[in-house]
Design a protein around this motif. Structure first.
Motif, PDB file in Angstrom:
ATOM      1  N   ARG A 181       0.907  -1.185  -0.031  1.00  0.00           N
ATOM      2  CA  ARG A 181      -0.093  -0.069   0.131  1.00  0.00           C
ATOM      3  C   ARG A 181       0.935   1.190   0.025  1.00  0.00           C
ATOM      4  O   ARG A 181       0.614   2.255  -0.593  1.00  0.00           O
ATOM      5  N   ARG A 205      -3.053  -0.587  -5.533  1.00  0.00           N
ATOM      6  CA  ARG A 205      -4.295  -1.018  -5.348  1.00  0.00           C
ATOM      7  C   ARG A 205      -4.406  -2.694  -5.139  1.00  0.00           C
ATOM      8  O   ARG A 205      -3.936  -3.408  -5.808  1.00  0.00           O
ATOM      9  N   LEU A 219      -6.775  -3.410   4.290  1.00  0.00           N
ATOM     10  CA  LEU A 219      -5.824  -3.091   3.327  1.00  0.00           C
ATOM     11  C   LEU A 219      -6.395  -3.344   1.725  1.00  0.00           C
ATOM     12  O   LEU A 219      -5.406  -3.021   1.059  1.00  0.00           O
TER      13      LEU A 219
END
Length: 233
Positions: free
Chosen positions: A113, A118, A142
């Motif tokens: 991240r 993504r 996450l």
């Protein structure tokens, strides 16, 4: 070569070690369903699980199949059991299964991240137990996208889940890598037009995954360096 900006993970055998997780689940699930130990062993054979050895056989429907496919294999040997009832038992047992992380997931995913990637999960498990597993590992937040076979996009090896992730994060498929431990995962990635990485924390071997993969690693810990290298490619 276009950089990788999105990573879509399979769950069992990829984020979580398959054998360490699913073999304990299978033994508990079969014991719950069966009328006795002999019946449990028979049910195990129907889904490619050796109950005595507590080990899945190559080609087991559990490795890459959906819960619906597992239920269809078991139903003929469970008189009086309905498909819906069996699915409820299966999902309840799956949600309770103790997951063994392939690598420490919080630092691993947090690192991805921080690189601006993504992240998503596409599993042939049902969505509810998949979310329970990710919640228990404290990593649900996450991910930008989580889909099971019952989330409305179908299951792998069809590419529906993968294309839904691309749409959800607004990325072209050429900038996404599919990471999985089975040929179903990699076939779905190829069908979607994504790059594919195989990992050996499931039951498939390197020789089985390599023809469908851009790279095959022992586990997902090697992924960040590979992703960084794609941008230089």
């Amino acid at each position: 070569m276009r950089p990788v900006r999105g990573v879509l993970f399979d769950k069992d055998g990829t984020l979580f070690d398959f054998a360490a997780t699913r073999e304990a689940w299978a033994a508990a699930f079969l014991d719950r369903l069966a009328r006795d130990r002999s019946h449990a062993a028979q049910l195990g054979a129907e889904i490619g699980f050796d109950l005595a050895a507590r080990r899945f056989q190559p080609g087991s429907v559990v490795v890459a199949g959906t819960p619906g496919e597992i239920a269809q294999a078991l139903l003929p040997h469970l008189p009086g059991q309905s498909f819906r009832g069996l699915m409820q038992v299966m999902n309840a047992e799956a949600a309770q299964a103790q997951q063994v992380e392939a690598v420490p997931l919080v630092p691993f995913l947090s690192g991805l991240r921080r690189e601006g990637l993504r992240l998503g999960v596409a599993t042939n498990d049902a969505e509810a137990p998949a979310r329970a597993h990710l919640d228990r590992a404290e990593v649900t937040h996450l991910f930008d996208f989580i889909a099971g076979f019952d989330s409305g996009h179908g299951g792998k090896p069809a590419p529906g889940q993968l294309l839904a992730f691309a749409g959800a994060v607004d990325l072209p498929v050429a900038e996404i890598v599919m990471v999985g431990d089975s040929t179903h995962d990699l076939q779905a990635g190829r069908a979607a037009g994504m790059r594919c990485v195989g990992v050996l924390t499931g039951l498939a071997g390197r020789d089985e995954l390599a023809p469908l993969a851009d790279a095959v690693f022992d586990d997902i810990s090697a992924l960040p360096a590979w992703v960084a290298g794609q941008a230089l490619g």
